[in-house]
Scaffold this motif. Structure first.
Motif, PDB file in Angstrom:
ATOM      1  N   PHE A 304       0.835  -1.201   0.000  1.00 56.29           N
ATOM      2  CA  PHE A 304       0.000   0.000   0.000  1.00 56.29           C
ATOM      3  C   PHE A 304       0.871   1.252   0.000  1.00 56.29           C
ATOM      4  N   LYS A 305       1.939   1.238   0.776  1.00 58.36           N
ATOM      5  CA  LYS A 305       2.873   2.361   0.838  1.00 58.36           C
ATOM      6  C   LYS A 305       3.457   2.657  -0.542  1.00 58.36           C
ATOM      7  N   LYS A 306       3.829   1.605  -1.252  1.00 54.49           N
ATOM      8  CA  LYS A 306       4.396   1.766  -2.594  1.00 54.49           C
ATOM      9  C   LYS A 306       3.356   2.317  -3.563  1.00 54.49           C
ATOM     10  N   LYS A 307       2.140   1.802  -3.487  1.00 51.69           N
ATOM     11  CA  LYS A 307       1.074   2.239  -4.389  1.00 51.69           C
ATOM     12  C   LYS A 307       0.727   3.709  -4.174  1.00 51.69           C
ATOM     13  N   GLU A 308       0.657   4.133  -2.909  1.00 55.73           N
ATOM     14  CA  GLU A 308       0.261   5.510  -2.592  1.00 55.73           C
ATOM     15  C   GLU A 308       1.449   6.464  -2.516  1.00 55.73           C
ATOM     16  N   LYS A 309       2.671   5.945  -2.661  1.00 52.73           N
ATOM     17  CA  LYS A 309       3.907   6.747  -2.692  1.00 52.73           C
ATOM     18  C   LYS A 309       4.088   7.574  -1.418  1.00 52.73           C
ATOM     19  N   LEU A 310       3.731   6.980  -0.282  1.00 50.71           N
ATOM     20  CA  LEU A 310       3.836   7.636   1.014  1.00 50.71           C
ATOM     21  C   LEU A 310       5.053   7.126   1.768  1.00 50.71           C
ATOM     22  N   GLU A 311       5.671   8.006   2.545  1.00 51.10           N
ATOM     23  CA  GLU A 311       6.776   7.542   3.381  1.00 51.10           C
ATOM     24  C   GLU A 311       6.224   6.756   4.578  1.00 51.10           C
ATOM     25  N   LYS A 312       7.063   5.934   5.157  1.00 58.12           N
ATOM     26  CA  LYS A 312       6.623   4.994   6.197  1.00 58.12           C
ATOM     27  C   LYS A 312       5.953   5.700   7.362  1.00 58.12           C
ATOM     28  N   ARG A 313       6.599   6.724   7.923  1.00 59.02           N
ATOM     29  CA  ARG A 313       6.049   7.406   9.102  1.00 59.02           C
ATOM     30  C   ARG A 313       4.695   8.019   8.794  1.00 59.02           C
ATOM     31  N   GLN A 314       4.551   8.605   7.616  1.00 56.32           N
ATOM     32  CA  GLN A 314       3.291   9.244   7.274  1.00 56.32           C
ATOM     33  C   GLN A 314       2.165   8.233   7.141  1.00 56.32           C
ATOM     34  N   LEU A 315       2.427   7.102   6.508  1.00 55.69           N
ATOM     35  CA  LEU A 315       1.387   6.089   6.370  1.00 55.69           C
ATOM     36  C   LEU A 315       1.006   5.517   7.726  1.00 55.69           C
ATOM     37  N   GLN A 316       1.974   5.313   8.602  1.00 58.46           N
ATOM     38  CA  GLN A 316       1.659   4.814   9.941  1.00 58.46           C
ATOM     39  C   GLN A 316       0.715   5.779  10.664  1.00 58.46           C
ATOM     40  N   ARG A 317       1.032   7.065  10.618  1.00 58.24           N
ATOM     41  CA  ARG A 317       0.191   8.072  11.275  1.00 58.24           C
ATOM     42  C   ARG A 317      -1.204   8.118  10.653  1.00 58.24           C
ATOM     43  N   LEU A 318      -1.270   8.026   9.341  1.00 62.95           N
ATOM     44  CA  LEU A 318      -2.568   8.077   8.663  1.00 62.95           C
ATOM     45  C   LEU A 318      -3.443   6.898   9.075  1.00 62.95           C
ATOM     46  N   LEU A 319      -2.857   5.718   9.155  1.00 59.32           N
ATOM     47  CA  LEU A 319      -3.628   4.538   9.560  1.00 59.32           C
ATOM     48  C   LEU A 319      -4.146   4.687  10.986  1.00 59.32           C
ATOM     49  N   GLU A 320      -3.315   5.236  11.847  1.00 60.86           N
ATOM     50  CA  GLU A 320      -3.745   5.447  13.235  1.00 60.86           C
ATOM     51  C   GLU A 320      -4.927   6.416  13.296  1.00 60.86           C
ATOM     52  N   MET A 321      -4.849   7.479  12.511  1.00 60.88           N
ATOM     53  CA  MET A 321      -5.967   8.429  12.474  1.00 60.88           C
ATOM     54  C   MET A 321      -7.212   7.802  11.854  1.00 60.88           C
ATOM     55  N   ILE A 322      -7.003   6.961  10.859  1.00 59.16           N
ATOM     56  CA  ILE A 322      -8.137   6.314  10.190  1.00 59.16           C
ATOM     57  C   ILE A 322      -8.892   5.410  11.162  1.00 59.16           C
ATOM     58  N   PHE A 323      -8.182   4.677  12.004  1.00 59.34           N
ATOM     59  CA  PHE A 323      -8.874   3.814  12.968  1.00 59.34           C
ATOM     60  C   PHE A 323      -9.626   4.650  14.012  1.00 59.34           C
ATOM     61  N   LEU A 324      -9.052   5.800  14.386  1.00 57.57           N
ATOM     62  CA  LEU A 324      -9.765   6.679  15.315  1.00 57.57           C
ATOM     63  C   LEU A 324     -10.997   7.285  14.648  1.00 57.57           C
ATOM     64  N   GLN A 325     -10.876   7.640  13.354  1.00 53.87           N
ATOM     65  CA  GLN A 325     -12.026   8.170  12.614  1.00 53.87           C
ATOM     66  C   GLN A 325     -13.114   7.098  12.481  1.00 53.87           C
ATOM     67  N   GLN A 326     -12.690   5.888  12.229  1.00 54.57           N
ATOM     68  CA  GLN A 326     -13.631   4.772  12.112  1.00 54.57           C
ATOM     69  C   GLN A 326     -14.442   4.630  13.401  1.00 54.57           C
ATOM     70  N   ARG A 327     -13.738   4.693  14.517  1.00 55.75           N
ATOM     71  CA  ARG A 327     -14.429   4.562  15.809  1.00 55.75           C
ATOM     72  C   ARG A 327     -15.290   5.795  16.087  1.00 55.75           C
ATOM     73  N   LYS A 328     -14.776   6.977  15.704  1.00 55.90           N
ATOM     74  CA  LYS A 328     -15.526   8.222  15.888  1.00 55.90           C
ATOM     75  C   LYS A 328     -16.854   8.174  15.140  1.00 55.90           C
ATOM     76  N   ASP A 329     -16.855   7.543  13.965  1.00 53.25           N
ATOM     77  CA  ASP A 329     -18.074   7.430  13.160  1.00 53.25           C
ATOM     78  C   ASP A 329     -18.994   6.310  13.644  1.00 53.25           C
ATOM     79  N   GLY A 330     -18.563   5.590  14.680  1.00 51.86           N
ATOM     80  CA  GLY A 330     -19.411   4.549  15.244  1.00 51.86           C
ATOM     81  C   GLY A 330     -19.496   3.289  14.409  1.00 51.86           C
TER      82      GLY A 330
END
Length: 404
Positions: A304-330
């Motif tokens: 996924f990192k290769k496909k989206e051309k994101l650096e490792k740290r940025q993708l890790q942070r994005l995934l963490e925020m995505i799981f929090l957003q998922q929970r925020k949306d119930g």
């Protein structure tokens, strides 16, 4: 002969000491003749760490630019100056400006602007399409640094790096690996007005001997400096500049990764919002189906990192925020505990050398404190996102109406 009042004033150092951040005013004159002003964030790269100067009374540094050609005009004024002042303010400023900068004579400056604006052509090539925002037209251009006009425009812009980027330094614009992109308001295409700019360095990446022998070229785009004029901030224009750059690089098969050099907090926020919005609205990440099991499965992260051309740290942070957003949306795919453990695992790995030396209670306390601060920061970023809230029912087929 020195008067008594002058002698008394000389005993009051506060009268002769100026904060350079306050003394300097930056003006941008638009095509309607309206001048907008703002203060610099920093002056220490030009005048030294103290960002103050002794020896001038009522010091004013006026640095003006034309919004189209960015031709600089400088005026330095004061009501009195001590003899043998150590710092020549005028010369310090002129040292950072191109040779064509005009000093003091505003008439010459305006005449030269008028000459330069006649049949003006941006010294570069447009990147992507023009877009509409707030009933106005905007465009992004890559400067032609091999041309005299492109190099001159960069020389005029670069002082903004010193004034608005902490620890900012000038790039070597003659190095062909550097790129400079400038964003314009092109509502009047004959007189485009500068909004901001960014500098990008191309790092060559070895693609492996097979691809190399076949002539493949792979590069990492590294965003080095990113400036949006204060008069344009708060209008989502910085995010649009970054978004359109990233779109171009995603479509370029020679670009394998996009990274950012030492981003400050405001740019981190901008990048997080744009990257999250892109991943979620494009459907590359689906809040209804993404799970920790998915992203930790062998090979998923790297692919996924290769496909989206994101650096490792940025993708890790994005995934963490995505799981929090998922929970925020119930949506309930992951428990609060699972998300917390997922984030803490990365925090532990990142700070392993320091944490491993601590006893277990202290280590757990440090991790919890770090997690809570990070979660608060993530929720602040997520609160600014304008995403349509997804629901479980979004994936369920709608019942067809019965014919009567």
């Amino acid at each position: 002969m020195t008067s008594v009042s002058d002698a008394v004033d000389a005993l009051k150092p506060e009268l002769w000491t100026s904060s350079l951040n306050e003394a300097m005013s930056i003006y941008v004159t638009d095509t309607k003749g309206t001048a907008s002003s703002f203060k610099p964030a920093f002056t220490y790269p030009i005048f030294g760490e103290a960002e103050s100067i002794f020896g001038y009374k009522d010091l004013q540094i006026l640095l003006c630019f034309d919004a189209v050609t960015w031709l600089p005009f400088l005026n330095v004024k004061w009501s009195a100056a001590m003899p043998d002042v150590d710092t020549d303010v005028k010369q310090k400023m002129l040292d950072q400006l191109p040779a064509l900068a005009v000093f003091k004579d505003e008439g010459i400056w305006r005449d030269r602007i008028e000459q330069e604006q006649r049949d003006y052509v941006i010294p570069g090539s447009q990147v992507g399409e023009t877009w509409k925002h707030q009933q106005q037209d905007w465009a992004l251009y890559k400067l032609d640094l091999a041309s005299a006009a492109g190099l001159e425009l960069h020389k005029r812009l670069q002082i903004l790096v010193l004034l608005f980027i902490e620890a900012g330094t000038y790039i070597d614009a003659l190095d062909p690996l550097w790129e400079v992109y400038v964003m314009y308001n092109v509502t009047d295409p004959q007189l485009p007005e500068i909004v901001g700019f960014t500098t990008v360095y191309n790092y060559w990446k070895y693609p492996g001997h097979t691809k190399f022998d076949a002539g493949a070229i792979e590069t990492r785009k590294k965003i080095s400096q990113f400036v949006v004029l204060p008069i344009f901030q708060g209008q989502q224009l910085g995010g649009q500049m970054y978004e359109r750059l990233f779109e171009q690089w995603l479509a370029d098969p020679d670009v394998v990764e996009v990274v950012v050099e030492d981003p400050n907090e405001s740019f981190d926020d901008l990048r997080d919002r744009v990257d999250l919005t892109r991943l979620l609205t494009s459907g590359h990440i689906d809040l209804l189906s993404i799970s920790i099991a998915t992203v930790t499965a062998p090979g998923w992260f790297e692919e996924f990192k290769k496909k989206e051309k994101l650096e490792k740290r940025q993708l890790q942070r994005l995934l963490e925020m995505i799981f929090l957003q998922q929970r925020k949306d119930g949506l309930g795919k992951e428990s609060a505990k699972a998300i917390r453990q997922f984030i803490k695992r990365r925090l532990y790995e990142k700070n392993h050398d320091a944490l491993v030396e601590m006893d277990e209670p202290t280590r757990l306390d440090k991790l919890q404190t770090a997690y809570m601060a990070l979660e608060d920061d993530y929720m602040r970023v997520l609160a600014a996102l304008r995403l349509k809230k997804r629901k479980e029912s979004d994936t369920k087929p709608k019942a067809k109406k019965q014919k009567k």
